[in-house]
Enzyme design. Structure first.
Site, mmCIF file in Angstrom:
data_model
loop_
_atom_site.group_PDB
_atom_site.id
_atom_site.type_symbol
_atom_site.label_atom_id
_atom_site.label_comp_id
_atom_site.label_asym_id
_atom_site.label_seq_id
_atom_site.Cartn_x
_atom_site.Cartn_y
_atom_site.Cartn_z
ATOM 1 N N HIS A 235 0.816 -1.189 0.015
ATOM 2 C CA HIS A 235 -0.098 -0.105 -0.056
ATOM 3 C C HIS A 235 1.013 1.215 0.095
ATOM 4 O O HIS A 235 1.822 1.136 0.218
ATOM 5 C CB HIS A 235 -0.860 -0.071 1.115
ATOM 6 C CG HIS A 235 -2.092 -0.737 1.052
ATOM 7 N ND1 HIS A 235 -2.845 -0.886 -0.152
ATOM 8 C CD2 HIS A 235 -2.902 -1.574 2.109
ATOM 9 C CE1 HIS A 235 -3.917 -1.842 0.163
ATOM 10 N NE2 HIS A 235 -3.798 -2.190 1.197
ATOM 11 N N CYS B 110 -0.817 0.850 -5.615
ATOM 12 C CA CYS B 110 -1.664 1.823 -6.109
ATOM 13 C C CYS B 110 -1.227 3.180 -6.685
ATOM 14 O O CYS B 110 -0.380 3.779 -6.045
ATOM 15 C CB CYS B 110 -2.998 2.040 -5.294
ATOM 16 S SG CYS B 110 -3.670 0.490 -4.905
#
Length: 296
Positions: A146, A208
């Site tokens: 993340h 991401c």
């Protein structure tokens, strides 16, 4: 009563304000501390392995990668192949298989089996179906993490890497060094860049992007090179980050504390002054009233 209520209210505002301000810093410190401990524990476990255990773990991982080449649906998880997967590179019960080190952005993160949310909240996950991170020709290991979490840095700064930068996978007592040769942004369904390529030794880091929007995936691929740092050099930065995080907490927290205490004490002084003025006015009125009765 109103004064006491206001004082309690101001103290609550003080506590809440400091808590909100320091939450990211304290959370990051806490996660960095546990990441460092996880890596240190992993290193200790490696030292406890016998030569026979070490050879078997390494040989099993290599064999797993060879068999993976014969599985066209290797990204499809079943209960049986998940159990086999979880047994690979498992020298402890915490699911940690290696750790990732990226000197350019000064992070060192534990690498765990799988990519569920519990794992991605504390470290980097190895994507099931990709090669185990033990290197070798015709392998492609994929690690996912993340970015932008308020509680941890993780791969937040992965977009700062450039072609030519290096990152390392520390697995057992070996250091596998990869040099970034490709950086791409793709949509989630695009998996072609994660395929295993004949005779190539790749490792791709996935996170991401864009920051905070997360509609696409950033793929930073490295190709295996000889280790330029050597097996014993490590940039485990979590301990070093503790110092900067501690001083950051003080830098932000102390001014806020002083400001809120100043407001609180200023209000108390104003209230006290106002009460004294009221008392003086009341005494003056009483004196004037008594003087009027005497004169009458």
């Amino acid at each position: 009563m109103r004064k006491r209520f206001f004082s309690i209210f101001m103290w609550l505002i003080l506590i809440i304000g400091i808590s909100l301000l320091l939450y990211p810093t304290i959370s990051e410190y806490w996660n960095s501390f546990h990441q460092t401990r996880a890596i240190a524990t992993y290193q200790d476990k490696i030292k406890q392995l016998s030569p026979e255990e070490y050879k078997k773990i390494w040989a099993d991982a290599k064999e797993y990668n060879r068999e993976l080449l014969q599985q066209p649906d290797r990204f499809t998880m079943t209960k049986k192949n998940r159990q086999l997967y979880d047994q690979q590179l498992a020298i402890a019960d915490d699911g940690l298989m290696a750790y990732l080190e990226i000197p350019a952005i000064r992070v060192s993160l534990p690498v765990y089996h799988g990519t569920n949310e519990d794992i991605l909240a504390i470290g980097v996950g190895h994507i099931f179906g990709s090669s185990l991170p033990v290197g070798g020709k015709t392998t492609h290991s994929v690690l996912s993490g993340h970015r932008g979490l308020p509680s941890a840095v993780l791969l937040t700064h992965l977009d700062q890497l450039e072609k030519g930068d290096v990152f390392m996978i520390h697995v057992l007592d070996k250091t596998l060094t990869y040099q970034v040769d490709q950086i791409k942004t793709v949509t989630p369904p695009e998996f072609d860049d994660l395929n295993i390529v004949q005779d190539k030794d790749y490792c791709t880091l996935v996170t991401c992007t864009p920051y905070g929007i997360n509609t696409h995936r950033l793929l930073v691929r490295g190709t295996r090179i000889g280790s330029i740092y050597g097996p014993d050099i490590s940039f485990i930065t979590a301990d070093a980050r503790k110092v900067s995080l501690y001083w950051s907490a003080l830098a932000y927290g102390i001014p806020l504390l002083i400001l809120l205490l100043t407001i609180l004490f200023s209000y108390d002084n104003w209230q006290s002054k106002r009460q004294r003025q009221k008392a003086q006015i009341w005494l003056q009125m009483q004196n004037e009233k008594n003087h009027y009765h005497v004169d009458g």
